[in-house]
Design an enzyme around this catalytic site. Structure first.
Site, mmCIF file in Angstrom:
data_model
loop_
_atom_site.group_PDB
_atom_site.id
_atom_site.type_symbol
_atom_site.label_atom_id
_atom_site.label_comp_id
_atom_site.label_asym_id
_atom_site.label_seq_id
_atom_site.Cartn_x
_atom_site.Cartn_y
_atom_site.Cartn_z
ATOM 1 N N LYS A 192 15.751 27.484 55.961
ATOM 2 C CA LYS A 192 15.486 28.006 57.213
ATOM 3 C C LYS A 192 14.727 26.813 58.076
ATOM 4 O O LYS A 192 13.591 26.745 57.637
ATOM 5 C CB LYS A 192 14.796 29.170 57.212
ATOM 6 C CG LYS A 192 14.730 29.747 58.677
ATOM 7 C CD LYS A 192 14.020 31.408 58.474
ATOM 8 C CE LYS A 192 13.751 31.956 60.168
ATOM 9 N NZ LYS A 192 13.158 33.227 59.853
ATOM 10 N N LYS A 245 20.188 28.020 57.646
ATOM 11 C CA LYS A 245 20.097 28.426 58.893
ATOM 12 C C LYS A 245 19.352 27.506 59.530
ATOM 13 O O LYS A 245 18.112 27.156 59.244
ATOM 14 C CB LYS A 245 19.384 29.961 58.617
ATOM 15 C CG LYS A 245 19.073 30.479 60.076
ATOM 16 C CD LYS A 245 18.290 31.904 59.739
ATOM 17 C CE LYS A 245 17.815 32.634 61.083
ATOM 18 N NZ LYS A 245 17.242 33.940 60.694
#
Length: 324
Positions: A192, A245
């Protein structure tokens, strides 16, 4: 000569040669759950996405089911926030009630729950702060494990930690196993990145940090090799699915995950990516086909699973036969 023959191919012949396809089962649809009753309110920063109160979930789940979608990911806004994010793990918290409601409406819907603290803490960070105002990684693991366990106890099918604390997959796995949830999988936000693409989501979840930023615990977007290392750690700690992500600006990382890990790979087609495409289509800058092209790119790079606000739209297109 070869090129001219390709140009003369019919649509059916081109379909026969397609290497990459989208399926309804590729998609997880995010839902934003809020306290209160009778609430279905469009999120200003995310066109066609809504804040929903628990009592409005029945109609939403029925629509999702009618489209052939089977997977949802829940994000919750609490009634109150504090420094420890205690609303995240109380028995009748927003997410806990939402999970029970969804399972009541349709037990076959697979419910994925986001495990983080940013939407529950008064300071908006993804963990517990120490006396200096920095996130205390090890202390945070205890609270993340409490949130994960509370979700599993209310019927969540997949636990999805998005906080990016070191060691959180191992801590959550241990807590779940010790409490009898040995078969509850973990979908980990392994990579992330500290990205500018999250802006609309932070408004949707009221989760922007009140001070500082999250660069101390989210990945530096300059670093691809570090992302591989994070995936290795999560795999060793017991993650069942690895997520990258955002998606579109990180397809190189998705491809590297596909080549390095023999686990399902997910991507999160995040809020900024979604809204940029929607706005570009609405303004006439690009045609609607750009949505399909972007989703295909995620699959082509190696994603098995796509978390996307386009999931309903994609399901309609796939059902109609427009996207094959």
């Amino acid at each position: 000569m070869l090129r001219s023959r390709r140009l003369r191919q019919t649509e059916n012949l081109r379909r026969l040669r397609k290497e990459t396809h989208l399926h309804i089962d590729d998609f997880i649809y995010p839902l934003f759950i809020v306290p209160g009753e009778g609430i279905k309110k469009e999120i200003p920063s995310l066109k066609d996405q809504y804040h929903l109160s628990v009592d409005m979930l029945e109609a939403e789940i029925n629509e999702i089911t009618s489209l052939g979608l089977k997977y949802v990911m829940l994000f919750g806004l609490p009634e109150s926030k504090d420094e420890l994010g205690t609303s995240g793990f109380i028995e009748n918290g927003t997410i806990q009630r939402a999970v029970r409601k969804i399972k009541e409406v349709n037990p076959d819907i697979v419910v994925v729950t986001d495990v983080c603290m940013c939407e529950y803490t008064s300071h908006g960070h993804c963990g517990i702060l120490d006396d200096c105002g920095c996130v205390d990684n090890d202390c945070t693991l205890t609270y993340l494990s409490k949130i994960a366990l509370s979700h599993a106890q209310t019927g969540a099918d997949i636990i999805c930690p998005s906080d990016m604390m070191d060691g959180r997959v191992e801590a959550i796995r241990k807590t779940l196993d010790e409490n009898g949830f040995v078969n509850t999988p973990i979908l980990s936000h392994s990579s992330k990145f500290a990205s500018s693409y999250y802006g609309p989501f932070r408004e949707a979840c009221d989760s922007a940090p009140s001070h500082g930023n999250r660069k101390g615990y989210q990945l530096d977007f300059h670093n691809g090799r570090e992302a591989i290392m994070e995936g290795e750690f999560d795999m060793m700690e017991g993650a069942d699915i690895l997520m990258v992500k955002p998606a579109l600006a990180y397809l190189d990382v998705v491809k590297a995950y596909r080549e390095n890990f023999n686990l399902p790979i997910a991507v999160y087609n995040v809020s900024g990516e979604y809204q940029m495409l929607v706005s570009a289509v609405d303004s006439g800058i690009v045609c609607e086909d750009i949505i399909y092209e972007s989703l295909i790119a995620m699959k082509r790079a190696g994603a098995d699973i796509i978390v996307s606000y386009f999931a309903k739209y994609a399901a309609k297109k796939i059902q109609s036969g427009e996207w094959i």
